[in-house]
Scaffold this motif. Sequence first.
Motif, short mmCIF file in Angstrom:
data_model
loop_
_atom_site.label_atom_id
_atom_site.label_comp_id
_atom_site.label_asym_id
_atom_site.label_seq_id
_atom_site.Cartn_x
_atom_site.Cartn_y
_atom_site.Cartn_z
N ILE A 35 50.02 28.56 45.70
CA ILE A 35 51.22 27.73 45.79
C ILE A 35 52.42 28.67 45.85
N GLY A 36 53.54 28.18 46.37
CA GLY A 36 54.76 28.99 46.45
C GLY A 36 54.63 30.11 47.46
N ALA A 37 55.22 31.26 47.15
CA ALA A 37 55.15 32.40 48.05
C ALA A 37 53.72 32.82 48.30
N SER A 38 52.86 32.68 47.29
CA SER A 38 51.45 33.04 47.45
C SER A 38 50.78 32.20 48.52
N TRP A 39 51.19 30.94 48.65
CA TRP A 39 50.62 30.07 49.67
C TRP A 39 50.88 30.63 51.06
N THR A 63 31.07 28.74 52.94
CA THR A 63 32.46 28.35 53.18
C THR A 63 33.35 28.93 52.10
N LEU A 64 34.41 29.61 52.53
CA LEU A 64 35.35 30.24 51.60
C LEU A 64 36.63 29.42 51.58
N VAL A 65 37.09 29.06 50.40
CA VAL A 65 38.33 28.31 50.23
C VAL A 65 39.34 29.19 49.51
N LEU A 66 40.53 29.29 50.09
CA LEU A 66 41.61 30.06 49.49
C LEU A 66 42.68 29.09 49.01
N GLY A 67 43.18 29.29 47.80
CA GLY A 67 44.18 28.39 47.25
C GLY A 67 45.34 29.13 46.61
N SER A 88 47.83 33.84 42.59
CA SER A 88 49.09 33.56 41.90
C SER A 88 49.66 34.90 41.49
N GLN A 89 50.81 35.24 42.02
CA GLN A 89 51.37 36.55 41.73
C GLN A 89 51.55 36.77 40.24
N SER A 90 52.01 35.74 39.54
CA SER A 90 52.17 35.85 38.09
C SER A 90 50.86 35.64 37.34
N GLY A 91 49.94 34.91 37.97
CA GLY A 91 48.71 34.53 37.28
C GLY A 91 48.90 33.38 36.32
N THR A 92 50.09 32.74 36.38
CA THR A 92 50.40 31.64 35.45
C THR A 92 50.82 30.36 36.15
N SER A 93 50.72 30.28 37.46
CA SER A 93 51.10 29.06 38.17
C SER A 93 50.23 27.90 37.68
N VAL A 94 50.86 26.85 37.22
CA VAL A 94 50.16 25.74 36.58
C VAL A 94 49.10 25.15 37.51
N GLU A 95 49.46 24.92 38.76
CA GLU A 95 48.54 24.27 39.69
C GLU A 95 47.33 25.16 39.99
N THR A 96 47.56 26.46 40.13
CA THR A 96 46.46 27.36 40.47
C THR A 96 45.51 27.54 39.29
N VAL A 97 46.06 27.62 38.10
CA VAL A 97 45.22 27.72 36.91
C VAL A 97 44.44 26.42 36.71
N ALA A 98 45.08 25.28 36.99
CA ALA A 98 44.38 24.00 36.88
C ALA A 98 43.24 23.92 37.89
N ALA A 134 42.48 27.52 53.94
CA ALA A 134 43.48 27.54 52.87
C ALA A 134 43.78 26.11 52.45
N VAL A 135 43.71 25.85 51.16
CA VAL A 135 43.97 24.53 50.61
C VAL A 135 45.02 24.68 49.51
N PRO A 136 46.06 23.84 49.51
CA PRO A 136 47.09 23.96 48.46
C PRO A 136 46.49 23.86 47.06
N ALA A 137 47.00 24.69 46.17
CA ALA A 137 46.47 24.70 44.80
C ALA A 137 46.60 23.34 44.13
N ALA A 138 47.69 22.64 44.41
CA ALA A 138 47.88 21.32 43.79
C ALA A 138 46.80 20.35 44.23
#
Length: 339
Positions: free
Chosen positions: A45-49, A39-43, A90-100, A68-72
């Motif tokens: 947020i924002g435009a990346s979602w 099973t593959l999960v994609l996560g 995460s386009q920036s690689g710094t989205s708090v929720e995705t890094v968490a 697809a599951v929201p990063a939060a």
Amino acid sequence: MTPDFRSGVLGQPENLRGGAAALRGALDEIDLAPWREGTLVLGAIGASWHALAATAHALRAAGRRAFAVPAAELAAGEPARLGDAFVLVSQSGTSVETVAALERLDGAPVLAIAARGDSPLAAGASAWLPLGPLTDSQVSTLSYTATLQALGMLADALLGREDDPGWARLADLTAEALERGAPPAAEAAERMASARAFDAVGGGPAVGTAGEAALLVREALRLPAAAAETREYLHGPLEPVDDAFACFVFGAGRERRLAASLASYGAAVALVGTDDAHPPADAPIVSFRLPRVGTLATPVLEIVPVQLVVLALATARGLPVAGLLRQQDDTKLGAPCTT
């Protein structure tokens, strides 16, 4: 220097071309075995979602368990129990929720898609796929379409598909879409000039394009906007539509009838789809006709008309689209930037 919205829109062919070359090299170097089974999960947020929708849809259509599951949600729960492998975007690689979410997946195979390899997301993942070489505008343009390209090429690789010829043509097709889309975009912007609210509707994989379209309207034009999947939209959300609305509709099936209905309610309507999505001759609808490419490349071309219309409307309203006015201080690690 961060480009303005117009430069971002027009710079997409160059960015896609450079991004495709880098992606092919990265995909050749990564051992994708952990992401090819289970099973593959994609996560994200924002435009990346919104960019995840077409890839999740294509993988499931091919029989792959992919969600697809929201990063939060991933960051707040026990994400390692949800899947066997993960793709975090995460386009920036710094989205708090995705890094968490990444931090809660210690030990699970995580493939990161981000603009920079030294970003927190990319640096902490098992493997990294790059985006395009150009810096994005603050209201995302370049990175959004580059993310669609990266996810699409990854999905083709995971499914063992030979390189879709659409990827080799995508940069040129995007350039053509920008050129050919300018006149109908000007017409659509003129019809939508007095709109006080926007709806964006798409079926299947186009639901992601609808989401990004609504986000662009909210960020660039600062107007209320909502997105919906086509069949869901028919079950009530279309009730308030009248001559105060503008609507973007993506697709060629039920969407064609829907566009005509929305126009009959008084809305200014733009229909985006392949040749068979042309509206009835007597319907006051602006039509953007796209070339036929693979399902995963189509979302790149679908969003271009929206970008052009939003750019024309912003110009007419004197909005610079230089950045976000209400940037929050807890969505990014470090300086604020795109998602």
